[in-house]
Structures are given as C-alpha cells and as structure tokens.
Design a protein around this motif. Structure first.
Motif, PDB file in Angstrom:
ATOM      1  N   VAL A  86       0.841  -1.193   0.000  1.00 51.65           N
ATOM      2  CA  VAL A  86       0.000   0.000   0.000  1.00 51.65           C
ATOM      3  C   VAL A  86       0.878   1.245   0.000  1.00 51.65           C
ATOM      4  CG1 VAL A  86      -1.719   1.297   1.320  1.00 51.65           C
ATOM      5  CG2 VAL A  86      -1.920  -1.193   1.098  1.00 51.65           C
ATOM      6  N   ALA A  87       2.010   1.189   0.713  1.00 48.47           N
ATOM      7  CA  ALA A  87       2.924   2.328   0.739  1.00 48.47           C
ATOM      8  C   ALA A  87       3.372   2.703  -0.669  1.00 48.47           C
ATOM      9  CB  ALA A  87       4.131   2.018   1.618  1.00 48.47           C
ATOM     10  N   ALA A  88       3.739   1.697  -1.462  1.00 52.78           N
ATOM     11  CA  ALA A  88       4.183   1.965  -2.833  1.00 52.78           C
ATOM     12  C   ALA A  88       3.050   2.587  -3.647  1.00 52.78           C
ATOM     13  CB  ALA A  88       4.664   0.691  -3.495  1.00 52.78           C
ATOM     14  N   TYR A  89       1.838   2.114  -3.441  1.00 59.15           N
ATOM     15  CA  TYR A  89       0.676   2.648  -4.151  1.00 59.15           C
ATOM     16  C   TYR A  89       0.447   4.113  -3.784  1.00 59.15           C
ATOM     17  CZ  TYR A  89      -4.222   2.873  -5.743  1.00 59.15           C
ATOM     18  OH  TYR A  89      -5.396   3.215  -6.367  1.00 59.15           O
ATOM     19  N   VAL A  90       0.515   4.420  -2.483  1.00 57.41           N
ATOM     20  CA  VAL A  90       0.321   5.798  -2.016  1.00 57.41           C
ATOM     21  C   VAL A  90       1.410   6.713  -2.574  1.00 57.41           C
ATOM     22  CG1 VAL A  90       0.340   7.296   0.025  1.00 57.41           C
ATOM     23  CG2 VAL A  90      -0.931   5.136   0.076  1.00 57.41           C
ATOM     24  N   PHE A  91       2.663   6.265  -2.545  1.00 61.88           N
ATOM     25  CA  PHE A  91       3.754   7.101  -3.037  1.00 61.88           C
ATOM     26  C   PHE A  91       3.699   7.271  -4.551  1.00 61.88           C
ATOM     27  CE2 PHE A  91       5.881   5.793   1.030  1.00 61.88           C
ATOM     28  CZ  PHE A  91       5.808   7.045   1.599  1.00 61.88           C
ATOM     29  N   ARG A  92       3.179   6.275  -5.278  1.00 59.29           N
ATOM     30  CA  ARG A  92       3.037   6.429  -6.727  1.00 59.29           C
ATOM     31  C   ARG A  92       2.028   7.531  -7.049  1.00 59.29           C
ATOM     32  NH1 ARG A  92       2.648   1.505  -7.827  1.00 59.29           N
ATOM     33  NH2 ARG A  92       0.406   1.209  -7.955  1.00 59.29           N
ATOM     34  N   ILE A  93       0.895   7.550  -6.330  1.00 62.50           N
ATOM     35  CA  ILE A  93      -0.089   8.613  -6.535  1.00 62.50           C
ATOM     36  C   ILE A  93       0.520   9.966  -6.177  1.00 62.50           C
ATOM     37  CG2 ILE A  93      -2.333   9.532  -5.813  1.00 62.50           C
ATOM     38  CD1 ILE A  93      -3.206   6.645  -5.258  1.00 62.50           C
ATOM     39  N   TYR A 165      13.374  -2.382  -3.659  1.00 64.54           N
ATOM     40  CA  TYR A 165      13.958  -1.949  -4.930  1.00 64.54           C
ATOM     41  C   TYR A 165      12.961  -2.148  -6.077  1.00 64.54           C
ATOM     42  CZ  TYR A 165      18.629  -1.476  -2.849  1.00 64.54           C
ATOM     43  OH  TYR A 165      19.705  -1.081  -2.090  1.00 64.54           O
ATOM     44  N   ASP A 166      12.217  -3.261  -6.052  1.00 64.01           N
ATOM     45  CA  ASP A 166      11.237  -3.503  -7.111  1.00 64.01           C
ATOM     46  C   ASP A 166      10.130  -2.451  -7.092  1.00 64.01           C
ATOM     47  OD1 ASP A 166      12.550  -5.719  -8.100  1.00 64.01           O
ATOM     48  OD2 ASP A 166      11.411  -7.147  -6.892  1.00 64.01           O
ATOM     49  N   GLU A 167       9.690  -2.063  -5.897  1.00 63.39           N
ATOM     50  CA  GLU A 167       8.644  -1.043  -5.789  1.00 63.39           C
ATOM     51  C   GLU A 167       9.153   0.311  -6.272  1.00 63.39           C
ATOM     52  OE1 GLU A 167       6.068  -2.814  -2.005  1.00 63.39           O
ATOM     53  OE2 GLU A 167       7.782  -1.503  -1.640  1.00 63.39           O
ATOM     54  N   ILE A 168      10.386   0.645  -5.922  1.00 69.41           N
ATOM     55  CA  ILE A 168      10.967   1.914  -6.385  1.00 69.41           C
ATOM     56  C   ILE A 168      11.124   1.897  -7.902  1.00 69.41           C
ATOM     57  CG2 ILE A 168      13.004   3.411  -6.273  1.00 69.41           C
ATOM     58  CD1 ILE A 168      13.420   2.327  -3.395  1.00 69.41           C
ATOM     59  N   ALA A 169      11.558   0.761  -8.443  1.00 69.76           N
ATOM     60  CA  ALA A 169      11.720   0.638  -9.890  1.00 69.76           C
ATOM     61  C   ALA A 169      10.397   0.878 -10.610  1.00 69.76           C
ATOM     62  CB  ALA A 169      12.273  -0.752 -10.230  1.00 69.76           C
ATOM     63  N   ALA A 170       9.320   0.261 -10.094  1.00 70.95           N
ATOM     64  CA  ALA A 170       8.004   0.452 -10.711  1.00 70.95           C
ATOM     65  C   ALA A 170       7.534   1.884 -10.565  1.00 70.95           C
ATOM     66  CB  ALA A 170       7.001  -0.514 -10.085  1.00 70.95           C
ATOM     67  N   LEU A 171       7.788   2.488  -9.423  1.00 65.76           N
ATOM     68  CA  LEU A 171       7.359   3.859  -9.153  1.00 65.76           C
ATOM     69  C   LEU A 171       8.055   4.856 -10.066  1.00 65.76           C
ATOM     70  CD1 LEU A 171       5.803   5.795  -7.228  1.00 65.76           C
ATOM     71  CD2 LEU A 171       7.805   5.754  -5.755  1.00 65.76           C
TER      72      LEU A 171
END
Length: 198
Positions: A86-93, A165-171
């Motif tokens: 969820v953190a990655a989702y929030v930071f992407r928005i 790292y994978d979440e940052i890469a996607a973001l």
C-alpha cells in the motif's frame, strides 16, 4: 578461464504486520469505508507531505499535493488490487500528483513570470534534540541536497519510506538494477559528504 560468479537474485523482504494492516484498511476503503481512509491518511500524512516537499521544495504545495493524493486514492478505490505494498501505491499517486504540480508551476512561470502565487514561507525546523543530533541531521540534509535528483529520490524512498527496490523501480519507471546502482552511489556520495561536513 574463470567461471562467472552466479548473480544473487534480489528477494523482497517478507510482509510485515504494518503491510497487512495497510491492506486491511485498503480493503475497507475499496468497500467505501470513509473511516478507513481517515485511518490511512493519519498513518501516511507526514511521510507523504515530506515526499511531496522533496519534489516540489514548497511546504504549502506539498500539503496540497498530499491532500490531492488521498482524494485520488478515494476516487480510484475500486481500481486498487493487492499486488504490491500500500505504501508503494500511495507514493506512486503522490509522485504523479507532485510531478503534475511541478509541470503546472513551470507553465505558470512562463505565462505569468511568477513561480508561486500566495505560497506561504517555510517555517524553520526547531527539533528538541541534542547539539550532536542537530549537527548530524544538518550534515545529512546538506549531503542529500548535493545528490543528483534521481539518486536522492531512490535513497529517500528506500531508507525513509522503506520501499523495496522492485517497488521503487516500478514507481520511477526504471529497472531494479538501476535502483540498486543508484542506491550504492548515493551511499558512497553521502559517506564522502558527511565526512567532509562533520
């Protein structure tokens, strides 16, 4: 000939109780529970504002962007699927909203010549800490300002927001290997700057 060493495959860390709690809140948000949105907002507000401020450099605009983040999260709640944290989702928005605001600000500068209309001044940081802690924080902030923009964002997301790292890469739209390279370079740069500063 020497045989090539096998590459270590990056494995994401196991999901924490906080990750599971976030997912439970998102499930309730997706079902239309506004109290769950309020709980998620309280949990993430400060870090979302800090992340937006890193991109925009303006505390007032960062707070506006954080508000837009949670409005968009609510508006798109039915689109959420538990495929990442969820953190990655929030930071992407947040990142998308902040970059949109930065682009809009550049357009305003071109059209009006005024980068900020009605923006409030930043208040000084006054922590109740020891002198040594203040010096260390000041040194770290100074060192972070010297990092290239992409390198600084990778470091902030990995160390302060705890994204993988994978979440940052996607973001950020880059490869996980690029994230790892940027993180290594950031750590090397920070060590060098902190030694010189302190």
């Amino acid at each position: 000939l020497m045989s090539a060493q096998p590459q270590k495959k990056y494995a994401p860390p196991p999901r924490t109780p906080a990750d599971l709690a976030d997912e439970a809140l998102m499930e309730r948000i997706r079902a239309g529970d506004a109290s769950a949105l309020d709980a998620l907002l309280k949990r993430y507000w400060d870090v979302v504002v800090a992340y937006a401020r890193q991109i925009l450099g303006d505390p007032a605009a960062a707070a506006d962007t954080a508000q837009q983040t949670f409005i968009k999260l609510w508006q798109r709640r039915e689109q959420w699927t538990p495929t990442g944290s969820v953190a990655a989702y929030v930071f992407r928005i947040t990142r998308n909203a902040a970059l949109n605001e930065r682009r809009a600000r550049r357009v305003r500068v071109v059209s009006t010549g005024n980068p900020r209309v009605g923006a409030t001044a930043s208040t000084p940081w006054t922590p109740l800490q020891t002198l040594e802690e203040k010096e260390l924080r000041a040194g770290l902030e100074a060192a972070l300002r010297l990092l290239p923009e992409r390198r600084k964002e990778v470091f902030m997301l990995a160390r302060f927001q705890r994204l993988t790292y994978d979440e940052i890469a996607a973001l950020m739209g880059i490869s996980a290997q690029t994230v790892a390279n940027q993180m290594s370079a950031a750590l090397a740069d920070l060590r060098k700057h902190l030694v010189a500063h302190l």
